[in-house]
Design an enzyme around this catalytic site. Sequence first.
Site, PDB file in Angstrom:
ATOM      1  N   CYS A  81       0.810  -1.122   0.077  1.00  0.00           N
ATOM      2  CA  CYS A  81      -0.081  -0.055  -0.031  1.00  0.00           C
ATOM      3  C   CYS A  81       0.828   1.204  -0.107  1.00  0.00           C
ATOM      4  O   CYS A  81       1.814   1.333   0.624  1.00  0.00           O
ATOM      5  CB  CYS A  81      -0.920  -0.049   1.163  1.00  0.00           C
ATOM      6  SG  CYS A  81      -2.193  -1.283   1.404  1.00  0.00           S
ATOM      7  N   CYS A 164      -2.302  -9.459   6.351  1.00  0.00           N
ATOM      8  CA  CYS A 164      -2.573  -8.219   5.421  1.00  0.00           C
ATOM      9  C   CYS A 164      -4.118  -7.654   5.492  1.00  0.00           C
ATOM     10  O   CYS A 164      -4.752  -8.533   5.207  1.00  0.00           O
ATOM     11  CB  CYS A 164      -2.450  -8.398   3.875  1.00  0.00           C
ATOM     12  SG  CYS A 164      -2.711  -7.243   2.598  1.00  0.00           S
ATOM     13  N   GLN A 291      -9.873 -10.541 -11.848  1.00  0.00           N
ATOM     14  CA  GLN A 291      -9.797  -9.185 -10.924  1.00  0.00           C
ATOM     15  C   GLN A 291      -9.828  -9.488  -9.519  1.00  0.00           C
ATOM     16  O   GLN A 291     -10.582 -10.371  -8.977  1.00  0.00           O
ATOM     17  CB  GLN A 291     -11.224  -8.448 -11.658  1.00  0.00           C
ATOM     18  CG  GLN A 291     -11.181  -8.233 -12.993  1.00  0.00           C
ATOM     19  CD  GLN A 291     -10.012  -6.783 -13.141  1.00  0.00           C
ATOM     20  OE1 GLN A 291      -9.146  -6.446 -12.452  1.00  0.00           O
ATOM     21  NE2 GLN A 291     -10.146  -6.442 -14.626  1.00  0.00           N
ATOM     22  N   TYR A 320      -7.757 -10.267 -24.735  1.00  0.00           N
ATOM     23  CA  TYR A 320      -7.296 -10.278 -23.452  1.00  0.00           C
ATOM     24  C   TYR A 320      -8.519 -10.898 -22.358  1.00  0.00           C
ATOM     25  O   TYR A 320      -8.508 -10.155 -21.359  1.00  0.00           O
ATOM     26  CB  TYR A 320      -6.658  -9.260 -22.943  1.00  0.00           C
ATOM     27  CG  TYR A 320      -5.610  -8.734 -23.953  1.00  0.00           C
ATOM     28  CD1 TYR A 320      -4.392  -8.834 -24.079  1.00  0.00           C
ATOM     29  CD2 TYR A 320      -6.145  -7.852 -24.886  1.00  0.00           C
ATOM     30  CE1 TYR A 320      -3.482  -8.263 -24.749  1.00  0.00           C
ATOM     31  CE2 TYR A 320      -5.131  -7.211 -25.825  1.00  0.00           C
ATOM     32  CZ  TYR A 320      -4.034  -7.460 -25.806  1.00  0.00           C
ATOM     33  OH  TYR A 320      -2.943  -6.999 -26.739  1.00  0.00           O
ATOM     34  N   CYS A 417      -5.621  -1.208 -16.582  1.00  0.00           N
ATOM     35  CA  CYS A 417      -5.164  -1.169 -15.471  1.00  0.00           C
ATOM     36  C   CYS A 417      -3.896  -0.382 -15.155  1.00  0.00           C
ATOM     37  O   CYS A 417      -3.272  -0.315 -14.196  1.00  0.00           O
ATOM     38  CB  CYS A 417      -4.688  -2.728 -14.701  1.00  0.00           C
ATOM     39  SG  CYS A 417      -3.631  -3.600 -15.645  1.00  0.00           S
TER      40      CYS A 417
HETATM   41  N1  SAH Z   1     -10.716  -9.658 -19.297  1.00  0.00           N
HETATM   42  C1  SAH Z   1     -10.219 -10.608 -18.207  1.00  0.00           C
HETATM   43  C2  SAH Z   1      -8.771 -10.557 -18.045  1.00  0.00           C
HETATM   44  C3  SAH Z   1      -7.734  -9.418 -18.116  1.00  0.00           C
HETATM   45  S1  SAH Z   1      -6.254  -9.617 -17.605  1.00  0.00           S
HETATM   46  C4  SAH Z   1     -10.684 -10.130 -16.941  1.00  0.00           C
HETATM   47  O1  SAH Z   1     -11.331  -9.092 -16.608  1.00  0.00           O
HETATM   48  O2  SAH Z   1     -11.084 -10.881 -16.022  1.00  0.00           O
HETATM   49  C5  SAH Z   1      -5.397  -9.587 -18.988  1.00  0.00           C
HETATM   50  C6  SAH Z   1      -5.358 -10.948 -19.749  1.00  0.00           C
HETATM   51  O3  SAH Z   1      -4.623 -10.885 -20.809  1.00  0.00           O
HETATM   52  C7  SAH Z   1      -4.811 -12.171 -18.697  1.00  0.00           C
HETATM   53  O4  SAH Z   1      -5.638 -13.113 -18.577  1.00  0.00           O
HETATM   54  C8  SAH Z   1      -3.631 -12.445 -19.567  1.00  0.00           C
HETATM   55  O5  SAH Z   1      -3.174 -13.789 -19.631  1.00  0.00           O
HETATM   56  C9  SAH Z   1      -3.921 -12.217 -21.093  1.00  0.00           C
HETATM   57  N2  SAH Z   1      -2.713 -11.890 -22.121  1.00  0.00           N
HETATM   58  C10 SAH Z   1      -1.586 -11.294 -21.868  1.00  0.00           C
HETATM   59  N3  SAH Z   1      -0.991 -11.143 -22.900  1.00  0.00           N
HETATM   60  C11 SAH Z   1      -1.823 -11.612 -24.049  1.00  0.00           C
HETATM   61  C12 SAH Z   1      -1.713 -11.579 -25.272  1.00  0.00           C
HETATM   62  N4  SAH Z   1      -0.505 -11.094 -25.730  1.00  0.00           N
HETATM   63  N5  SAH Z   1      -2.668 -12.150 -26.069  1.00  0.00           N
HETATM   64  C13 SAH Z   1      -3.804 -12.419 -25.486  1.00  0.00           C
HETATM   65  N6  SAH Z   1      -4.178 -12.529 -24.084  1.00  0.00           N
HETATM   66  C14 SAH Z   1      -3.094 -12.069 -23.340  1.00  0.00           C
END
Ligand code: SAH
Length: 463
Positions: A81, A164, A291, A320, A417
């Site tokens: 934190c 924590c 998340q 992603y 993020c």
């Molecule tokens: N949308 C999801 C995950 C977001 S985190 C949610 O909200 O839960 C980002 C994600 O991207 C992770 O799962 C990671 O494994 C994936 N990732 C990372 N690099 C990537 C790439 N080059 N192509 C596709 N996915 C990827």
Amino acid sequence: MYKKNDIIQLEISTLGSEGEGIGKIDGFPFFVRGAVPGDVIEAGVTKVRKNMAFARLIRIIMSSNDRVEPTCQYFGKCGGCQLMNMNYGAQLGYKEEKVKNDLIRIGGIDKDTVEKAAQAIMAAAETLHYRNKEQYPFGTDKDGNTICGFYAYHSHRIIDQTDCLLGNKENILILEKIKEWMKVSGVTAYDETTGRGLVRHVMIRKGNITNELMVCIVINSKKLKAAELLVDMLKDIEGMTSISYSSNTENTNVIMGESSNVIWGSDHIDTVIEGNDIQITYALSPLSFYQVNSKQTERLYSKALEYADLKGRETVWDLYCGIGTISLFLAAKAAKVYGVEIVPQAIENAKNNARNNNIENAEFICGAAEEILPAFYRKNGQSPDVVVVDPPRKGCDKICLDTIINAAPRRIVYVSCDPATLARDIKYLRENGYELKAYTPCDMFPNSYHVETVCLLSRKDPV
Ligand code: SAH
């Protein structure tokens, strides 16, 4: 010119990108960790660079109105934190400013446009115990005792603590049991410098609403010794659903290994998201991303859904996509959703999640978005109406952005993020036919400097 060990007096005017207090003397900025805007402090200079210097907080001469007593006794030592000494309203203000400033400075967007697009930050109702997952590094202190906790700021020195305040309340009990197991079975903690020792990290996760618990211990070996005893010690903890280990024998900062092995119970836990009349249960494996703040996630995804503005006829790409969290949330309102994700376990989870929730219009593809997407688009030819991206901190790959631009969806919903890489990617999208319509920061990580943002971009000249 200032030099190391100089003692200075400083009024803190703002916070840096990692929550450090910044104060200037004759225009020259000093970065002081633990200082709050409005503080007047005495500080000792620790490092001087050409355009800035670092200093250590020695004494608060006059305290800022925003300063509060941190709830956690480890604040300041632990690197987890950074803002716990600031009242929550001021934390939120800092995060809103951070996103706005990055969009202006890095994104090259004029202030008016940014201010028009800005919507108020989504504040969290809970600022403690909001994390559904924590990963504790293990080590050994100078007396040979096993310790675990969190790394000190920008280091790999472990601050020994099992409670924590951001984490699940069950974490203490689980960690104490694991320490006891290590003691009775002669298991040692991993040592990064020698590469010896067994236990590297312990990951603990809890399902939203289901309260199911998952423990995965990351070990520096192919096989876990004394596994039966470990199971005996953990399995009766209320909610325990999955106990596994993951082998990681590499000399790396990556925490998890490439696979995981169940030693007791299920290979996943269930977690639930509710919102917008939608309730979806997600299976979650140790290696899959999810998340960390379940309550705020529901609000973040509801905002993403609002920005996607689906009427039921649309084709959506969710890039992603992890375990299909956003994809399945969108599927209820779209004609078809394609999810792309690089981690095979996450894609397995996503497929099962679609099946278990009786969602038939979502399809998941495993691979890097920047590799899958161009081929998929060439083969399939069909342009999506909406593209959702939710990349890791480094943002979207350029090939991925180029493919999106070529495919020319009407809307892009960008969940991020890291405001800096978000701003960089928005700059590129704006140079290639998109405009920033709206964005909402979301406080997923109270008491830390991190901020999540969801943005809506739309095509200037719909094709
Ligand atoms: N949308 C999801 C995950 C977001 S985190 C949610 O909200 O839960 C980002 C994600 O991207 C992770 O799962 C990671 O494994 C994936 N990732 C990372 N690099 C990537 C790439 N080059 N192509 C596709 N996915 C990827």
